[in-house]
Design an enzyme around this catalytic site. Structure first.
Site, PDB file in Angstrom:
ATOM      1  CG  HIS A  37      25.546   5.618 -24.105  1.00  0.00           C
ATOM      2  ND1 HIS A  37      25.470   4.272 -23.809  1.00  0.00           N
ATOM      3  CD2 HIS A  37      26.847   5.913 -24.264  1.00  0.00           C
ATOM      4  CE1 HIS A  37      26.698   3.785 -23.782  1.00  0.00           C
ATOM      5  NE2 HIS A  37      27.557   4.751 -24.042  1.00  0.00           N
TER       6      HIS A  37
ATOM      7  CG  ASP B  90      32.221  11.180 -26.903  1.00  0.00           C
ATOM      8  OD1 ASP B  90      31.532  10.198 -27.200  1.00  0.00           O
ATOM      9  OD2 ASP B  90      33.441  11.119 -26.660  1.00  0.00           O
TER      10      ASP B  90
HETATM   11  C1  SDX Z   1      30.480   6.586 -27.197  1.00  0.00           C
HETATM   12  O1  SDX Z   1      28.789   2.035 -26.546  1.00  0.00           O
HETATM   13  C2  SDX Z   1      29.508   2.721 -25.761  1.00  0.00           C
HETATM   14  O2  SDX Z   1      29.649   2.431 -24.566  1.00  0.00           O
HETATM   15  C3  SDX Z   1      30.192   3.907 -26.411  1.00  0.00           C
HETATM   16  C4  SDX Z   1      30.950   4.841 -25.477  1.00  0.00           C
HETATM   17  C5  SDX Z   1      32.167   4.166 -24.890  1.00  0.00           C
HETATM   18  O3  SDX Z   1      32.651   4.653 -23.864  1.00  0.00           O
HETATM   19  O4  SDX Z   1      32.677   3.206 -25.532  1.00  0.00           O
HETATM   20  O5  SDX Z   1      30.111   5.300 -24.433  1.00  0.00           O
HETATM   21  C6  SDX Z   1      31.478   6.060 -26.244  1.00  0.00           C
HETATM   22  O6  SDX Z   1      30.506   6.193 -28.330  1.00  0.00           O
HETATM   23  C7  SDX Z   1      29.424   7.533 -26.693  1.00  0.00           C
HETATM   24  C8  SDX Z   1      28.376   7.877 -27.799  1.00  0.00           C
HETATM   25  C9  SDX Z   1      28.959   8.982 -28.671  1.00  0.00           C
HETATM   26  N1  SDX Z   1      28.099   9.230 -29.854  1.00  0.00           N
HETATM   27  C10 SDX Z   1      27.409  10.377 -29.966  1.00  0.00           C
HETATM   28  O7  SDX Z   1      27.333  11.250 -29.096  1.00  0.00           O
HETATM   29  C11 SDX Z   1      26.727  10.541 -31.322  1.00  0.00           C
HETATM   30  C12 SDX Z   1      25.295  11.041 -31.109  1.00  0.00           C
HETATM   31  N2  SDX Z   1      24.543   9.959 -30.482  1.00  0.00           N
HETATM   32  C13 SDX Z   1      23.750   9.087 -31.321  1.00  0.00           C
HETATM   33  O8  SDX Z   1      24.246   8.895 -32.615  1.00  0.00           O
HETATM   34  C14 SDX Z   1      23.207   7.862 -30.610  1.00  0.00           C
HETATM   35  O9  SDX Z   1      22.659   8.299 -29.446  1.00  0.00           O
HETATM   36  C15 SDX Z   1      24.141   6.710 -30.307  1.00  0.00           C
HETATM   37  C16 SDX Z   1      24.880   6.249 -31.516  1.00  0.00           C
HETATM   38  C17 SDX Z   1      25.116   7.088 -29.249  1.00  0.00           C
HETATM   39  C18 SDX Z   1      23.256   5.575 -29.784  1.00  0.00           C
HETATM   40  O10 SDX Z   1      22.504   5.140 -30.834  1.00  0.00           O
HETATM   41  P1  SDX Z   1      21.381   3.996 -30.618  1.00  0.00           P
HETATM   42  O11 SDX Z   1      21.466   3.327 -29.308  1.00  0.00           O
HETATM   43  O12 SDX Z   1      21.393   3.136 -31.832  1.00  0.00           O
HETATM   44  O13 SDX Z   1      20.110   4.831 -30.512  1.00  0.00           O
HETATM   45  P2  SDX Z   1      19.198   5.161 -31.744  1.00  0.00           P
HETATM   46  O14 SDX Z   1      20.056   5.716 -32.840  1.00  0.00           O
HETATM   47  O15 SDX Z   1      18.326   3.983 -32.016  1.00  0.00           O
HETATM   48  O16 SDX Z   1      18.317   6.368 -31.163  1.00  0.00           O
HETATM   49  C19 SDX Z   1      17.114   6.108 -30.497  1.00  0.00           C
HETATM   50  C20 SDX Z   1      16.240   7.297 -30.882  1.00  0.00           C
HETATM   51  C21 SDX Z   1      16.164   7.526 -32.402  1.00  0.00           C
HETATM   52  O17 SDX Z   1      14.932   8.130 -32.631  1.00  0.00           O
HETATM   53  P3  SDX Z   1      13.705   7.174 -33.207  1.00  0.00           P
HETATM   54  O18 SDX Z   1      14.209   6.555 -34.486  1.00  0.00           O
HETATM   55  O19 SDX Z   1      13.447   6.155 -32.112  1.00  0.00           O
HETATM   56  O20 SDX Z   1      12.573   8.143 -33.419  1.00  0.00           O
HETATM   57  O21 SDX Z   1      16.813   8.506 -30.354  1.00  0.00           O
HETATM   58  C22 SDX Z   1      17.192   9.374 -31.410  1.00  0.00           C
HETATM   59  C23 SDX Z   1      17.227   8.554 -32.689  1.00  0.00           C
HETATM   60  O22 SDX Z   1      16.914   9.351 -33.799  1.00  0.00           O
HETATM   61  N3  SDX Z   1      18.527   9.877 -31.073  1.00  0.00           N
HETATM   62  C24 SDX Z   1      18.915  11.142 -31.245  1.00  0.00           C
HETATM   63  C25 SDX Z   1      20.235  11.170 -30.754  1.00  0.00           C
HETATM   64  N4  SDX Z   1      20.595   9.963 -30.336  1.00  0.00           N
HETATM   65  C26 SDX Z   1      19.532   9.157 -30.541  1.00  0.00           C
HETATM   66  N5  SDX Z   1      18.287  12.230 -31.762  1.00  0.00           N
HETATM   67  C27 SDX Z   1      19.005  13.371 -31.776  1.00  0.00           C
HETATM   68  N6  SDX Z   1      20.285  13.504 -31.321  1.00  0.00           N
HETATM   69  C28 SDX Z   1      20.931  12.418 -30.800  1.00  0.00           C
HETATM   70  N7  SDX Z   1      22.170  12.536 -30.359  1.00  0.00           N
END
Ligand code: SDX
Length: 433
Positions: free
Chosen positions: A311, A368
């Site tokens: 998140h 989720d």
């Molecule tokens: C919702 O914003 C909100 O409040 C949203 C929400 C709401 O109520 O409105 O809470 C609802 O959208 C919840 C989130 C649902 N999405 C997912 O579950 C999809 C999987 N999650 C990721 O795609 C990600 O965690 C996000 C999109 C939720 C957050 O992305 P960020 O903040 O841009 O984080 P990032 O992509 O920069 O990740 C930071 C690091 C990265 O690694 P590095 O590049 O630093 O090496 O963490 C890794 C990412 O690769 N990472 C993950 C991961 N999520 C982040 N690696 C593996 N699996 C994951 N799920």
């Protein structure tokens, strides 16, 4: 909304040897913000923050998240208490008006919403224009946007009365439209709302009752549905809420703004993650295959991510995921269902939370992660999961939209950019190319 943020100090930046003092503002909770509104005027520089990781887009008094603590407050009330003790319509009133309703206010608000649950009969013809296999989110987005063609008085968004009727109609009609999309996709007849039922029970009735037999649903299931709506109601300035605010900042029709929020929520990185998460859990299938998927999630060369994990704000448990896990357990027990996917989800959570990659990156289950298991147990197909999220989030979207229009400092949102394209150049005739 009355602006309450106060200047608590200044931040100094130095550019090309010249120093500038920028005001620092503080709210009631959370990090302070450096006011950069006059930065370009004084320094000729912009801030650069794609994805808005360090940007406050507005002052708001509706929802607060403490990502480090895993805390979520709706108008100051912890989500765990509201999920346990409140109802979705009471939470809707709280988010819009800022205080829990008195008994008479609650009764009046519930009555107003109940009396707006039907949609214009011509909306029916919309549905017969969709393919039967259209994704329910496509039908929801299209039909809610089309509501701006049925209700014109709400276009005067500067008037309180117009905004109030638009908010009441949207809260009341989203379940009717969402249920209609579901019935259309499964080829069953449309079921009208029954105003004798509570909000959550009415939605379940419109989704699952059929003309051929009486529909009875257990209070545990109705309670679970209502809790799921509460958990999804609002969440600060997430992508879809920011979309609604940006669309609303131009004075656009409220139904068009909510349709824009629905479109943004649909993405798998946002509200679409619940559908993607259940599909992922089903693909994993058994506990012994979890290590393979954990490895893929950690592999930079593999685009696979653990859906329902991570998140932008929470760097601790998403408090909603803990409540959702309990709801999942209660629903499966009430329905006497044994869903092996729940065992896979629990084991996946356990393994991930002990894995250094997830620990270092502070990746925890979000709202989720368990919601798909509950919604599937309630009888919804995965294609309806984000529709339910949008139904609930409509309350947050309209509260934030209304707050923005009441904010005396509100202006149309218009971000700038760092341009790295071609410099000015003259056109070359085709004959010379
Ligand atoms: C919702 O914003 C909100 O409040 C949203 C929400 C709401 O109520 O409105 O809470 C609802 O959208 C919840 C989130 C649902 N999405 C997912 O579950 C999809 C999987 N999650 C990721 O795609 C990600 O965690 C996000 C999109 C939720 C957050 O992305 P960020 O903040 O841009 O984080 P990032 O992509 O920069 O990740 C930071 C690091 C990265 O690694 P590095 O590049 O630093 O090496 O963490 C890794 C990412 O690769 N990472 C993950 C991961 N999520 C982040 N690696 C593996 N699996 C994951 N799920």
């Amino acid at each position: 909304m009355k602006n309450k943020i106060k200047q608590s100090g200044t931040a100094q930046i130095t550019l090309d040897g010249k120093s500038y003092d920028l005001p620092v503002y503080e709210g009631s909770l959370g990090a302070p913000g450096i006011d950069v509104r006059a930065l370009h005027k004084h320094t000729g520089h912009f801030t650069f923050d794609p994805g808005y990781t360090s940007t406050c887009s507005t002052e708001s008094q509706i929802t607060f998240i403490d990502g480090a603590k895993g805390q979520l407050l709706y108008r100051g009330y912890p989500i765990e208490q509201l999920a346990e003790k409140s109802t979705f319509l009471e939470v809707a009133y709280l988010l819009i008006h800022g205080e829990l309703p008195s008994q008479s206010e609650n009764a009046y608000f519930t009555n107003i919403i109940t009396r707006h649950t039907m949609v214009h009969d011509q909306v029916e013809s919309f549905f017969h224009g969709y393919r039967r296999d259209a994704h329910p989110m496509a039908m929801l987005c299209g039909t809610v946007g089309a509501m701006s063609g049925f209700y014109h008085d709400e276009a005067h968004v500067t008037e309180d009365q117009a905004r109030n009727i638009a908010m009441h109609r949207l809260i009341a009609k989203l379940p009717t439209i969402a249920a209609r999309a579901y019935k259309y996709s499964v080829g069953q007849p449309h079921v009208y709302p029954n105003n004798e039922l509570s909000y959550a029970e009415n939605f379940l009735h419109m989704c699952f009752s059929v003309p051929a037999e009486k529909y009875k649903v257990s209070p545990t299931i109705v309670d679970a549905m209502d809790k799921i709506f509460i958990l999804h109601a609002d969440h600060e300035q997430n992508a879809s809420t920011s979309t609604v605010r940006l669309a609303g900042s131009s004075g656009a029709n409220p139904y068009a703004c909510i349709a824009a929020g629905i479109a943004c929520l649909w993405g798998p990185s946002h509200g679409g993650a619940n559908e993607a998460c259940l599909n992922m859990l089903r693909e994993i299938g058994t506990v012994d295959r979890i290590p393979e998927y954990i490895a893929r999630a950690k592999d930079k060369s593999d685009p696979f991510r653990l859906m329902g994990f991570g998140h932008r704000v929470y760097k601790n448990f998403d408090p909603r995921s803990r409540v959702m896990q309990k709801v999942a357990h209660n629903v499966l027990e009430e329905l006497d269902l044994k869903d092996p996917i729940l065992d896979v989800a629990k084991e996946l959570e356990k393994i991930a939370l002990e894995d250094p990659y997830f620990v270092e990156k502070k990746l925890y289950p979000n709202v989720d992660f368990y919601s798909g298991i509950v919604l599937s147990a309630l009888g919804f197909p995965t294609s309806m999961f984000t529709v339910l999220f949008a139904l609930a989030r409509t309350v947050g979207w309209i509260s934030q939209w209304n707050e923005m229009l009441e904010d005396p400092t509100q202006r149309i949102g218009r971000p700038r950019q760092l341009y790295s394209g071609a410099p000015a150049r003259d056109y070359v005739d085709l004959s010379k190319r």
